[in-house]
Design a protein around this motif. Structure first.
Motif, PDB file in Angstrom:
ATOM      1  N   UNK A 158      16.326  17.355 -28.609  1.00 10.63           N
ATOM      2  CA  UNK A 158      15.054  17.936 -28.195  1.00 10.63           C
ATOM      3  C   UNK A 158      13.931  16.899 -28.312  1.00 10.63           C
ATOM      4  N   UNK A 159      12.883  17.103 -27.540  1.00 10.29           N
ATOM      5  CA  UNK A 159      11.697  16.244 -27.583  1.00 10.29           C
ATOM      6  C   UNK A 159      10.500  17.081 -27.134  1.00 10.29           C
ATOM      7  N   UNK A 160       9.292  16.509 -27.215  1.00 10.01           N
ATOM      8  CA  UNK A 160       8.116  17.235 -26.735  1.00 10.01           C
ATOM      9  C   UNK A 160       7.100  16.267 -26.158  1.00 10.01           C
ATOM     10  N   UNK A 187      17.266  17.662 -23.423  1.00 15.12           N
ATOM     11  CA  UNK A 187      17.977  16.780 -22.485  1.00 15.12           C
ATOM     12  C   UNK A 187      17.237  16.662 -21.152  1.00 15.12           C
ATOM     13  N   UNK A 188      15.908  16.527 -21.235  1.00 18.26           N
ATOM     14  CA  UNK A 188      15.098  16.299 -20.043  1.00 18.26           C
ATOM     15  C   UNK A 188      14.609  17.537 -19.331  1.00 18.26           C
ATOM     16  N   UNK A 189      15.001  18.725 -19.774  1.00 17.03           N
ATOM     17  CA  UNK A 189      14.590  19.974 -19.122  1.00 17.03           C
ATOM     18  C   UNK A 189      13.656  20.755 -20.036  1.00 17.03           C
ATOM     19  N   UNK A 190      12.488  21.165 -19.501  1.00 18.66           N
ATOM     20  CA  UNK A 190      11.524  21.928 -20.298  1.00 18.66           C
ATOM     21  C   UNK A 190      12.101  23.297 -20.648  1.00 18.66           C
ATOM     22  N   UNK A 191      12.049  23.652 -21.939  1.00 19.70           N
ATOM     23  CA  UNK A 191      12.637  24.916 -22.380  1.00 19.70           C
ATOM     24  C   UNK A 191      11.647  25.810 -23.119  1.00 19.70           C
ATOM     25  N   UNK A 192      10.507  25.274 -23.551  1.00 19.00           N
ATOM     26  CA  UNK A 192       9.538  26.084 -24.298  1.00 19.00           C
ATOM     27  C   UNK A 192       8.195  25.380 -24.328  1.00 19.00           C
TER      28      UNK A 192
END
Length: 216
Positions: A158-160, A187-192
């Motif tokens: 995860x990252x932000x 993994x490069x896809x926005x989730x939250x």
């Protein structure tokens, strides 16, 4: 004789009270045996990764329960401290509250958040300019800002990234409240999306600013 009997009675009451307390503690453990085993495995894994021998408190001495992700974050922070001591560097505390007087104030504060994916910890770097007039200190209009938001602890993968400018939600003589949000990616896809609130509190007599931060 009466004094001796009284003393014995008091000792017996004290002993019984201790037995009851011990029984209550034994029947209501802070953490389960299974959770404690998880802690041991996490500590061993983090210790191997960081090259540090970590010893976990005995189960009976633990007075707080953590989720696995929270406990891992605690172990990582512990290792950070050990690494800092080994390298001979000092641990610089967050600049909060600020020095007094007029001028630009740069402040930092931490903001944690538990999400379904795990435990996150960000650092908010903020600034505001303080002026003076009529015998007291005041905020310079429009200068308060959440400059950037740094992700310190996060689950693997995860990252932000910060996704907008600071937005003012309160502006008074001794308090400024701003909000700014980040997108969380897996993994490069926005989730939250997580929104942060930074509260600048000004002491109008000294010019000292205290920063509070939280993830909403």
């Amino acid at each position: 004789m009466k004094k001796k009997l009284l003393s014995l009675s008091l000792c017996l009451c004290l002993a019984l009270s201790m037995v009851v307390t011990a029984y209550a503690t034994d029947t209501k453990p802070i953490i389960s045996d299974e959770q404690y085993q998880n802690y041991l495995e996490i500590a061993e894994q983090v210790g191997e990764e960081r090259g540090i021998d970590i010893t976990v408190y005995p189960e009976s001495e633990m007075d707080k329960a953590y989720t696995d992700t929270e406990f891992e974050a605690e172990m990582q922070e512990f290792c950070d401290v050990i690494d800092s001591i080994k390298s001979g560097s000092s641990i610089t505390p967050l600049s909060n509250p600020s020095p007094g007087g007029v001028g630009m104030k740069s402040l930092e504060v931490s903001a944690p958040k538990n999400l379904a994916s795990g435990y996150y910890l960000w650092r908010l770097n903020c600034s505001v300019r303080i002026g003076s007039g009529n015998g007291y200190y005041k905020f310079d209009a429009g200068t308060a800002s959440i400059d950037y938001i740094t992700l310190l602890r996060f689950p693997s993968g995860y990252s932000s990234t910060t996704n907008n400018d600071s937005k003012s939600v309160l502006n008074s003589s001794n308090q400024q409240i701003l909000r700014r949000s980040v997108n969380i990616f897996r993994n490069g896809t926005a989730v939250a999306t997580v929104t942060f609130e930074a509260t600048f509190v000004l002491n109008t007599e000294t010019g000292v600013v205290t920063l509070r931060g939280k993830a909403l």
